[in-house]
Design a protein around this motif. Structure first.
Motif, PDB file in Angstrom:
ATOM      1  N   THR A   1       0.904  -1.163  -0.170  1.00  0.00           N
ATOM      2  CA  THR A   1      -0.081  -0.017  -0.031  1.00  0.00           C
ATOM      3  C   THR A   1       0.833   1.148   0.141  1.00  0.00           C
ATOM      4  OG1 THR A   1      -1.709   0.948   1.156  1.00  0.00           O
ATOM      5  CG2 THR A   1      -0.230   0.126   2.552  1.00  0.00           C
ATOM      6  N   ARG A   2       0.549   2.453  -0.702  1.00  0.00           N
ATOM      7  CA  ARG A   2       1.347   3.421  -0.843  1.00  0.00           C
ATOM      8  C   ARG A   2       0.764   4.803  -0.447  1.00  0.00           C
ATOM      9  NH1 ARG A   2       3.340   1.757  -6.993  1.00  0.00           N
ATOM     10  NH2 ARG A   2       5.457   0.693  -6.296  1.00  0.00           N
ATOM     11  N   ASP A   3       1.660   5.814  -0.190  1.00  0.00           N
ATOM     12  CA  ASP A   3       1.069   6.979   0.385  1.00  0.00           C
ATOM     13  C   ASP A   3       0.829   7.876  -1.031  1.00  0.00           C
ATOM     14  OD1 ASP A   3       3.572   7.906  -0.443  1.00  0.00           O
ATOM     15  OD2 ASP A   3       4.246   8.309   1.593  1.00  0.00           O
ATOM     16  N   ASP A   4       0.354   9.116  -0.780  1.00  0.00           N
ATOM     17  CA  ASP A   4       0.058   9.905  -1.984  1.00  0.00           C
ATOM     18  C   ASP A   4       1.399  10.262  -2.925  1.00  0.00           C
ATOM     19  OD1 ASP A   4      -2.594  10.124  -1.457  1.00  0.00           O
ATOM     20  OD2 ASP A   4      -2.324  12.116  -0.176  1.00  0.00           O
ATOM     21  N   ALA A   5       2.613  10.098  -2.246  1.00  0.00           N
ATOM     22  CA  ALA A   5       3.814  10.467  -2.928  1.00  0.00           C
ATOM     23  C   ALA A   5       4.233   9.068  -3.704  1.00  0.00           C
ATOM     24  CB  ALA A   5       4.915  10.845  -2.022  1.00  0.00           C
ATOM     25  N   GLY A   6       3.286   8.001  -3.490  1.00  0.00           N
ATOM     26  CA  GLY A   6       3.812   6.710  -3.957  1.00  0.00           C
ATOM     27  C   GLY A   6       4.901   5.790  -3.230  1.00  0.00           C
ATOM     28  N   ASN A   7       5.105   6.320  -1.949  1.00  0.00           N
ATOM     29  CA  ASN A   7       6.162   5.401  -1.060  1.00  0.00           C
ATOM     30  C   ASN A   7       5.335   4.515  -0.453  1.00  0.00           C
ATOM     31  OD1 ASN A   7       8.397   7.358  -1.492  1.00  0.00           O
ATOM     32  ND2 ASN A   7       7.119   8.744  -0.176  1.00  0.00           N
ATOM     33  N   SER A   8       5.839   3.161  -0.360  1.00  0.00           N
ATOM     34  CA  SER A   8       5.344   2.024   0.263  1.00  0.00           C
ATOM     35  C   SER A   8       5.239   2.266   1.751  1.00  0.00           C
ATOM     36  CB  SER A   8       6.328   0.844  -0.248  1.00  0.00           C
ATOM     37  OG  SER A   8       6.037   0.462  -1.394  1.00  0.00           O
ATOM     38  N   LEU A   9       4.141   1.742   2.436  1.00  0.00           N
ATOM     39  CA  LEU A   9       3.999   2.092   3.840  1.00  0.00           C
ATOM     40  C   LEU A   9       4.097   0.850   4.745  1.00  0.00           C
ATOM     41  CD1 LEU A   9       0.657   4.474   3.486  1.00  0.00           C
ATOM     42  CD2 LEU A   9       3.204   5.072   3.962  1.00  0.00           C
ATOM     43  N   PRO A  10       4.529   0.902   5.796  1.00  0.00           N
ATOM     44  CA  PRO A  10       4.514  -0.448   6.576  1.00  0.00           C
ATOM     45  C   PRO A  10       3.149  -1.076   6.733  1.00  0.00           C
ATOM     46  CG  PRO A  10       5.535   1.501   7.550  1.00  0.00           C
ATOM     47  CD  PRO A  10       4.783   2.031   6.459  1.00  0.00           C
ATOM     48  N   VAL A  11       3.117  -2.449   6.853  1.00  0.00           N
ATOM     49  CA  VAL A  11       1.757  -2.989   6.843  1.00  0.00           C
ATOM     50  C   VAL A  11       1.607  -3.843   8.248  1.00  0.00           C
ATOM     51  CG1 VAL A  11       1.431  -3.383   4.482  1.00  0.00           C
ATOM     52  CG2 VAL A  11       2.596  -5.100   5.711  1.00  0.00           C
ATOM     53  N   PRO A  12       0.511  -4.137   8.825  1.00  0.00           N
ATOM     54  CA  PRO A  12       0.249  -4.948  10.040  1.00  0.00           C
ATOM     55  C   PRO A  12       1.213  -6.152   9.707  1.00  0.00           C
ATOM     56  CG  PRO A  12      -1.704  -4.041   9.329  1.00  0.00           C
ATOM     57  CD  PRO A  12      -0.855  -4.063   8.296  1.00  0.00           C
ATOM     58  N   HIS A  13       2.018  -6.595  10.845  1.00  0.00           N
ATOM     59  CA  HIS A  13       2.573  -7.838  10.862  1.00  0.00           C
ATOM     60  C   HIS A  13       1.666  -8.998  11.193  1.00  0.00           C
ATOM     61  CE1 HIS A  13       5.866 -10.760  11.378  1.00  0.00           C
ATOM     62  NE2 HIS A  13       5.330 -10.996  12.626  1.00  0.00           N
ATOM     63  N   TRP A  14       1.950  -9.925  10.136  1.00  0.00           N
ATOM     64  CA  TRP A  14       1.021 -11.262  10.344  1.00  0.00           C
ATOM     65  C   TRP A  14       1.647 -12.204  11.158  1.00  0.00           C
ATOM     66  CZ3 TRP A  14       1.176 -16.173   7.492  1.00  0.00           C
ATOM     67  CH2 TRP A  14       0.158 -16.878   7.933  1.00  0.00           C
ATOM     68  N   VAL A  15       0.957 -12.720  12.216  1.00  0.00           N
ATOM     69  CA  VAL A  15       1.664 -13.976  13.122  1.00  0.00           C
ATOM     70  C   VAL A  15       0.889 -15.336  12.773  1.00  0.00           C
ATOM     71  CG1 VAL A  15       1.769 -14.532  15.383  1.00  0.00           C
ATOM     72  CG2 VAL A  15       1.903 -12.148  14.838  1.00  0.00           C
ATOM     73  N   PRO A  16       1.499 -16.123  12.181  1.00  0.00           N
ATOM     74  CA  PRO A  16       1.020 -17.644  11.883  1.00  0.00           C
ATOM     75  C   PRO A  16       0.464 -18.140  13.052  1.00  0.00           C
ATOM     76  CG  PRO A  16       3.116 -17.490  11.610  1.00  0.00           C
ATOM     77  CD  PRO A  16       3.076 -16.080  11.858  1.00  0.00           C
ATOM     78  N   LEU A  17      -0.679 -18.750  13.101  1.00  0.00           N
ATOM     79  CA  LEU A  17      -1.347 -19.300  14.241  1.00  0.00           C
ATOM     80  C   LEU A  17      -1.387 -20.866  14.201  1.00  0.00           C
ATOM     81  CD1 LEU A  17      -4.121 -16.861  14.871  1.00  0.00           C
ATOM     82  CD2 LEU A  17      -2.022 -17.110  15.869  1.00  0.00           C
ATOM     83  N   SER A  18      -1.767 -21.471  13.029  1.00  0.00           N
ATOM     84  CA  SER A  18      -2.234 -22.866  12.971  1.00  0.00           C
ATOM     85  C   SER A  18      -0.935 -23.373  12.494  1.00  0.00           C
ATOM     86  CB  SER A  18      -3.316 -23.101  12.100  1.00  0.00           C
ATOM     87  OG  SER A  18      -2.887 -22.783  10.853  1.00  0.00           O
ATOM     88  N   ASP A  19      -0.646 -24.805  12.511  1.00  0.00           N
ATOM     89  CA  ASP A  19       0.675 -25.660  11.905  1.00  0.00           C
ATOM     90  C   ASP A  19       0.528 -25.119  10.521  1.00  0.00           C
ATOM     91  OD1 ASP A  19       1.119 -26.588  14.389  1.00  0.00           O
ATOM     92  OD2 ASP A  19       0.172 -28.456  13.808  1.00  0.00           O
ATOM     93  N   GLU A  20      -0.641 -25.045   9.582  1.00  0.00           N
ATOM     94  CA  GLU A  20      -0.355 -24.820   8.154  1.00  0.00           C
ATOM     95  C   GLU A  20      -0.015 -23.404   8.117  1.00  0.00           C
ATOM     96  OE1 GLU A  20      -3.448 -24.617   4.466  1.00  0.00           O
ATOM     97  OE2 GLU A  20      -3.212 -26.501   5.658  1.00  0.00           O
ATOM     98  N   ASP A  21      -0.471 -22.501   8.930  1.00  0.00           N
ATOM     99  CA  ASP A  21       0.121 -21.129   8.600  1.00  0.00           C
ATOM    100  C   ASP A  21       1.479 -20.971   8.856  1.00  0.00           C
ATOM    101  OD1 ASP A  21      -2.503 -20.172   8.524  1.00  0.00           O
ATOM    102  OD2 ASP A  21      -2.703 -19.615  10.769  1.00  0.00           O
ATOM    103  N   LYS A  22       2.039 -21.762   9.716  1.00  0.00           N
ATOM    104  CA  LYS A  22       3.638 -21.759  10.025  1.00  0.00           C
ATOM    105  C   LYS A  22       4.286 -22.433   9.073  1.00  0.00           C
ATOM    106  CE  LYS A  22       2.830 -21.592  15.146  1.00  0.00           C
ATOM    107  NZ  LYS A  22       2.708 -22.441  16.295  1.00  0.00           N
ATOM    108  N   ARG A  23       3.688 -23.234   8.529  1.00  0.00           N
ATOM    109  CA  ARG A  23       4.437 -23.924   7.325  1.00  0.00           C
ATOM    110  C   ARG A  23       4.386 -23.253   6.100  1.00  0.00           C
ATOM    111  NH1 ARG A  23       1.857 -26.901   3.523  1.00  0.00           N
ATOM    112  NH2 ARG A  23       0.075 -27.282   5.018  1.00  0.00           N
ATOM    113  N   LEU A  24       3.309 -22.437   5.964  1.00  0.00           N
ATOM    114  CA  LEU A  24       3.246 -21.660   4.589  1.00  0.00           C
ATOM    115  C   LEU A  24       4.021 -20.401   4.706  1.00  0.00           C
ATOM    116  CD1 LEU A  24      -0.509 -22.013   3.677  1.00  0.00           C
ATOM    117  CD2 LEU A  24       1.481 -23.131   2.554  1.00  0.00           C
ATOM    118  N   HIS A  25       4.184 -19.744   6.030  1.00  0.00           N
ATOM    119  CA  HIS A  25       5.108 -18.812   6.382  1.00  0.00           C
ATOM    120  C   HIS A  25       6.446 -19.096   6.248  1.00  0.00           C
ATOM    121  CE1 HIS A  25       7.320 -16.127   8.963  1.00  0.00           C
ATOM    122  NE2 HIS A  25       6.394 -15.300   8.619  1.00  0.00           N
ATOM    123  N   SER A  26       6.777 -20.338   6.402  1.00  0.00           N
ATOM    124  CA  SER A  26       8.111 -20.735   6.259  1.00  0.00           C
ATOM    125  C   SER A  26       8.604 -20.936   4.806  1.00  0.00           C
ATOM    126  CB  SER A  26       8.325 -22.165   7.005  1.00  0.00           C
ATOM    127  OG  SER A  26       9.820 -22.481   6.868  1.00  0.00           O
TER     128      SER A  26
END
Length: 321
Positions: free
Chosen positions: A272-297
């Motif tokens: 996501t970008r601001d009006d000047a076109g710069n990329s903005l920080p996004v919320p950090h996603w924390v994997p919860l399930s075993d599948e989340d952790k596997r796909l994150h890895s």
């Protein structure tokens, strides 16, 4: 369209207002559609037969293409296998009133020549003659091992309902207007669907409009037929400091049945970008399930693999401090 050499084709046109997406500039999906069309023209011109998209390599969308820009998409064959053609595509755009066009993105697209029976058919070998052609050939060869690693890593993953991350599924019918020159759905259209699904998934996750800055490992497993039901599933698998990594699967099947077959898969990075076109920080996603952790890895592993390709490196958030 113009031919700039026996192995090269360039498409030139104006970016239309209807090409503009949610970000106010031309969407990545539309750029990918242009890339596929130019590469197809180069492949057919070389093979003298119908060709199908097999793979689209890593493509970075560094700068946007705007409505009214004069666009050039140059597609050049840099390496051939028995039936495959590795095509370097470069997208440039600029003011139609004059000036030097600016390169917006580039990538390798692989097409396969097929005969009347639908099976791969041999193509004339491409022999590089200039130092530049040799360098492009060597670059394409160096990426083969990395691409094989990426494909193997992506194929080994399983996606089920056990994941808890943001996930969206778009469903619709493949329309006659989506047809390619072989009577099936155009590969560029499929990539446009991928971009749309990734946009919805990433925008829902971060709560803002998003744009693609990278798409990689676009693998076409089988053709998608006109009139079939299409399912495009996009799922968040990883977040960096600013990028949201979205895995996208495209499946299709006969509407008279229940079976859906995987046709295409890739991983897209959205920001996501601001009006000047710069990329903005996004919320950090924390994997919860075993599948989340596997796909994150798995997403981390893909970053490591792609970082070994010529000209690539690890993203900043993975570099040693």
């Amino acid at each position: 369209m113009s031919e700039t050499g026996a192995n090269s084709v360039t498409l030139r046109f104006l970016a239309a207002p209807t090409d503009v997406g949610h970000s106010g500039s031309v969407d990545a999906g539309t750029v990918l559609e242009w890339v596929d069309k130019a590469a197809y023209a180069a492949a057919v011109g070389w093979a003298k037969s119908y060709c199908v998209t097999a793979y689209v390599g890593n493509i970075h969308f560094a700068d946007p293409v705007n409505s009214g820009d004069m666009v050039e998409v140059e597609a050049t064959i840099v390496y051939t296998g028995r039936s495959s053609m590795h095509i370097r595509t470069v997208v440039s755009s600029g003011d139609p009133r004059g000036g030097i066009p600016t390169m917006r993105s580039q990538c390798i697209v692989i097409f396969v020549a097929v005969g009347p029976d639908g099976k791969p058919t041999a193509v004339t070998p491409f022999e590089p003659a200039t130092q530049e052609e040799i360098e492009h050939r060597d670059n394409a060869l160096a990426r083969i091992k990395v691409r094989e690693e990426v494909v193997a890593a992506m194929k080994a993953q399983e996606y089920t309902d056990a994941g808890t991350a943001e996930r969206v599924v778009l469903r619709f019918m493949a329309a006659p207007t989506d047809v390619n020159w072989g009577g099936k759905v155009h590969g560029g259209i499929v990539m446009k669907w991928i971009d749309e699904a990734a946009y919805v998934c990433a925008s829902r996750y971060c709560g803002n409009d998003t744009v693609a800055v990278f798409s990689g490992g676009v693998r076409f497993y089988r053709p998608l037929l006109i009139g079939h039901v299409v399912e495009v599933e996009a799922r968040l698998v990883y977040t960096g400091t600013k990028g949201m990594h979205i895995a996208v699967h495209v499946r299709s099947g006969d509407p008279k049945g229940h079976e859906m077959n995987l046709t295409t898969y890739c991983l897209t990075v959205m920001v996501t970008r601001d009006d000047a076109g710069n990329s903005l920080p996004v919320p950090h996603w924390v994997p919860l399930s075993d599948e989340d952790k596997r796909l994150h890895s798995h997403a981390r592993d893909l970053l490591e693999i792609r970082g070994r390709a010529p000209g690539n490196r690890l993203p900043n958030h993975l570099l040693p401090e």
